[in-house]
Design a protein around this motif. Structure first.
Motif, PDB file in Angstrom:
ATOM      1  N   HIS B  56       0.869  -1.175   0.000  1.00 11.02           N
ATOM      2  CA  HIS B  56       0.000   0.000   0.000  1.00 11.02           C
ATOM      3  C   HIS B  56       0.902   1.219   0.000  1.00 11.02           C
ATOM      4  CE1 HIS B  56      -3.573   2.365   0.598  1.00 11.02           C
ATOM      5  NE2 HIS B  56      -2.996   2.992   1.604  1.00 11.02           N
ATOM      6  N   GLY B  57       0.984   1.876  -1.151  1.00 11.56           N
ATOM      7  CA  GLY B  57       1.867   3.027  -1.253  1.00 11.56           C
ATOM      8  C   GLY B  57       3.313   2.620  -1.030  1.00 11.56           C
ATOM      9  N   ARG B  58       3.969   3.253  -0.042  1.00  6.64           N
ATOM     10  CA  ARG B  58       5.370   2.942   0.234  1.00  6.64           C
ATOM     11  C   ARG B  58       5.535   1.820   1.258  1.00  6.64           C
ATOM     12  NH1 ARG B  58       7.462   6.465   3.016  1.00  6.64           N
ATOM     13  NH2 ARG B  58       5.634   7.732   3.492  1.00  6.64           N
ATOM     14  N   LEU B  59       4.449   1.262   1.688  1.00 11.06           N
ATOM     15  CA  LEU B  59       4.482   0.204   2.697  1.00 11.06           C
ATOM     16  C   LEU B  59       4.283  -1.161   2.061  1.00 11.06           C
ATOM     17  CD1 LEU B  59       2.241   1.809   5.475  1.00 11.06           C
ATOM     18  CD2 LEU B  59       4.712   1.867   5.296  1.00 11.06           C
ATOM     19  N   ILE B  60       5.101  -2.118   2.489  1.00  9.06           N
ATOM     20  CA  ILE B  60       4.992  -3.495   2.000  1.00  9.06           C
ATOM     21  C   ILE B  60       5.032  -4.424   3.209  1.00  9.06           C
ATOM     22  CG2 ILE B  60       6.026  -5.293   0.538  1.00  9.06           C
ATOM     23  CD1 ILE B  60       7.545  -2.933  -0.864  1.00  9.06           C
ATOM     24  N   ALA B  61       4.111  -5.374   3.270  1.00  9.02           N
ATOM     25  CA  ALA B  61       4.114  -6.363   4.344  1.00  9.02           C
ATOM     26  C   ALA B  61       4.224  -7.744   3.718  1.00  9.02           C
ATOM     27  CB  ALA B  61       2.859  -6.262   5.187  1.00  9.02           C
ATOM     28  N   THR B  62       5.087  -8.565   4.315  1.00 11.90           N
ATOM     29  CA  THR B  62       5.256  -9.942   3.844  1.00 11.90           C
ATOM     30  C   THR B  62       5.091 -10.888   5.021  1.00 11.90           C
ATOM     31  OG1 THR B  62       7.643  -9.960   4.245  1.00 11.90           O
ATOM     32  CG2 THR B  62       6.897  -9.178   2.082  1.00 11.90           C
ATOM     33  N   ILE B  63       4.719 -12.106   4.719  1.00 11.08           N
ATOM     34  CA  ILE B  63       4.606 -13.111   5.760  1.00 11.08           C
ATOM     35  C   ILE B  63       5.087 -14.447   5.232  1.00 11.08           C
ATOM     36  CG2 ILE B  63       2.181 -13.675   5.251  1.00 11.08           C
ATOM     37  CD1 ILE B  63       1.803 -14.011   8.318  1.00 11.08           C
ATOM     38  N   ASN B  64       5.839 -15.169   6.066  1.00 11.75           N
ATOM     39  CA  ASN B  64       6.298 -16.519   5.748  1.00 11.75           C
ATOM     40  C   ASN B  64       5.695 -17.440   6.799  1.00 11.75           C
ATOM     41  OD1 ASN B  64       7.819 -18.986   5.721  1.00 11.75           O
ATOM     42  ND2 ASN B  64       9.386 -17.951   4.510  1.00 11.75           N
TER      43      ASN B  64
END
Lengths: 116, 110
Positions: B56-64
């Motif tokens: 979202h915009g400049r934010l990135i979330a990842t999950i493993n």
């Protein structure tokens, strides 16, 4: 936009007083929550409610009670305030629904409560 | 021991830097949330994810899921990104309870 309103941003009370913290949400959400937030401990759940007049204990209910007489309002009550209850209190709400319908909680701005 | 661990606890950065905040949890979950808390207290939900990656915009979330680990990245950081970032997990789909990390305090300087 969902609005969760807490009645006070800052509150100062004395030991032994009965303290009421009020929370109102304007989106007809079924679920409402009260948390306290302390440095190094994160948010901890005090009580939650999934319907009018229904309540469930969270992780730290001791010294607190709650009231939900109307769907939009969830009150947190400190029966006899103690200095250990000095903290930031946050209210949240979310609509009923799990699985793919799950929506995240919406938080109020918090009440910073000091018990002297 | 907290069931949700965040690192680092505090982070300072210069404007424009790439930021990474990490979150690890101890058991299987149904979803993980990233929240932002600005000075003054209000908390907003940034992401809710159960697999993969969201942006979202400049934010990135990842999950493993296998490694029980999530990261929140901020690209081209800005002083207005200064806030506390909180990771929270839901351990089972039948409960509404969230377990929160203790937060990462980020300060971005111009």
């Amino acid at each position: 936009d969902v609005k969760v309103t807490q009645s006070s941003r800052y509150l100062v009370k004395r030991t032994g007083e009965k303290v009421f913290l009020e929370c109102v949400q304007d989106m007809d959400h079924e679920n409402m929550f009260w948390y306290r937030q302390d440095p190094g401990l994160g948010l901890r759940l005090i009580y939650f409610s999934y319907d009018v007049k229904m309540k469930e204990k969270g992780d730290i209910p001791e010294g607190y009670s709650v009231s939900r007489e109307k769907k939009e309002r969830f009150s947190l009550i400190l029966e006899s305030a103690s200095t250990s209850q000095t903290s930031m209190y946050l209210c949240a709400s979310r609509p009923l629904g799990g699985g793919p319908e799950y929506q995240p909680q919406h938080f109020g701005d918090g009440t910073r409560l000091s018990i002297l | 021991k907290n069931e949700v661990e965040q690192s680092p606890q505090n982070l300072t950065a210069q404007e424009g830097e790439f930021i990474t905040i990490n979150c690890s949890y101890s058991v299987g979950i149904s979803a993980l949330h990233w929240l932002q808390q600005h000075p003054g207290g209000g908390i907003v939900s940034l992401f809710m994810l159960s697999s993969g990656k969201k942006k979202h915009g400049r934010l990135i979330a990842t999950i493993n899921i296998q490694e029980k680990h999530s990261s929140l990245h901020i690209t081209a950081s800005h002083p207005r990104d200064s806030a506390v970032y909180i990771c929270a997990v839901r351990f089972a789909s039948v409960t509404d309870k969230l377990i929160f990390g203790t937060g990462t305090r980020l300060q971005v300087f111009p």
